[in-house]
Design a protein around this motif. Sequence first.
Motif, PDB file in Angstrom:
ATOM      1  N   VAL A 151      62.422  38.820  81.169  1.00 36.52           N
ATOM      2  CA  VAL A 151      61.300  38.174  80.316  1.00 36.52           C
ATOM      3  C   VAL A 151      60.269  37.417  81.012  1.00 36.52           C
ATOM      4  CG1 VAL A 151      61.094  36.619  78.540  1.00 36.52           C
ATOM      5  CG2 VAL A 151      63.129  38.418  78.357  1.00 36.52           C
ATOM      6  N   LEU A 152      59.041  37.510  80.737  1.00 33.80           N
ATOM      7  CA  LEU A 152      57.821  36.951  81.342  1.00 33.80           C
ATOM      8  C   LEU A 152      57.413  35.910  80.150  1.00 33.80           C
ATOM      9  CD1 LEU A 152      55.564  38.003  83.869  1.00 33.80           C
ATOM     10  CD2 LEU A 152      54.800  36.765  81.791  1.00 33.80           C
ATOM     11  N   LYS A 187      55.840  35.915  74.860  1.00 32.85           N
ATOM     12  CA  LYS A 187      56.758  36.427  75.663  1.00 32.85           C
ATOM     13  C   LYS A 187      56.508  38.107  76.022  1.00 32.85           C
ATOM     14  CE  LYS A 187      59.873  32.562  75.089  1.00 32.85           C
ATOM     15  NZ  LYS A 187      61.127  32.335  74.761  1.00 32.85           N
ATOM     16  N   PHE A 188      56.840  38.363  76.978  1.00 29.55           N
ATOM     17  CA  PHE A 188      56.740  40.024  77.405  1.00 29.55           C
ATOM     18  C   PHE A 188      58.170  40.146  77.863  1.00 29.55           C
ATOM     19  CE2 PHE A 188      52.593  38.232  77.843  1.00 29.55           C
ATOM     20  CZ  PHE A 188      51.747  38.900  77.114  1.00 29.55           C
ATOM     21  N   ALA A 189      59.021  41.218  77.193  1.00 26.35           N
ATOM     22  CA  ALA A 189      60.177  41.537  77.473  1.00 26.35           C
ATOM     23  C   ALA A 189      60.260  42.798  78.088  1.00 26.35           C
ATOM     24  CB  ALA A 189      61.048  41.431  76.405  1.00 26.35           C
ATOM     25  N   GLY A 190      60.904  43.082  79.084  1.00 28.59           N
ATOM     26  CA  GLY A 190      61.150  44.570  79.815  1.00 28.59           C
ATOM     27  C   GLY A 190      59.999  44.846  80.586  1.00 28.59           C
ATOM     28  N   PHE A 246      63.700  36.284  84.838  1.00 27.00           N
ATOM     29  CA  PHE A 246      62.929  35.306  84.073  1.00 27.00           C
ATOM     30  C   PHE A 246      61.809  34.775  84.671  1.00 27.00           C
ATOM     31  CE2 PHE A 246      61.832  31.284  81.727  1.00 27.00           C
ATOM     32  CZ  PHE A 246      61.658  31.960  80.558  1.00 27.00           C
ATOM     33  N   ALA A 247      60.594  34.734  84.047  1.00 30.47           N
ATOM     34  CA  ALA A 247      59.322  34.184  84.565  1.00 30.47           C
ATOM     35  C   ALA A 247      58.628  33.569  83.616  1.00 30.47           C
ATOM     36  CB  ALA A 247      58.350  35.281  85.469  1.00 30.47           C
ATOM     37  N   LYS A 248      58.179  32.089  83.977  1.00 25.82           N
ATOM     38  CA  LYS A 248      57.315  31.211  83.095  1.00 25.82           C
ATOM     39  C   LYS A 248      56.110  31.067  83.835  1.00 25.82           C
ATOM     40  CE  LYS A 248      56.830  27.697  79.814  1.00 25.82           C
ATOM     41  NZ  LYS A 248      57.583  26.735  79.121  1.00 25.82           N
TER      42      LYS A 248
END
Length: 112
Positions: A31-32, A40-43, A105-107
């Motif tokens: 997840v980004l 949020k962007f998943a996958g 995971f990235a924020k």
Amino acid sequence: MNIDIFIKDWIEAGNAFETEKYLQFYHEDAVLDDPSVGRKFAGHKEIKDYFESYFIGYNTHTKLVHFHKTDQENLHIEVEFTGDFSEGKLGGTFDLRFKDEKISFAKADLIH
């Protein structure tokens, strides 16, 4: 995992706009989270869309300023972005969480 090499290679893949290579640094279900774009962007599919829209689309290049491990699974990175966006240059951070030597995971956070 050598974190210095990982970060160097991750940034180089992004700056070269090598989408498939860039995605290899992320888990399939990573997840980004980027509050600056409001979602949020998943996958891999959604992270690919994010990368193509905001990095390739704005000719964004990333320069590493500093990073430090906060613990065994987490890393804080300070960067500078340049590109074809209104500011031309922005500071930013990434907080990354790792699992099995890939980003899980990235924020992303922009600093104006």
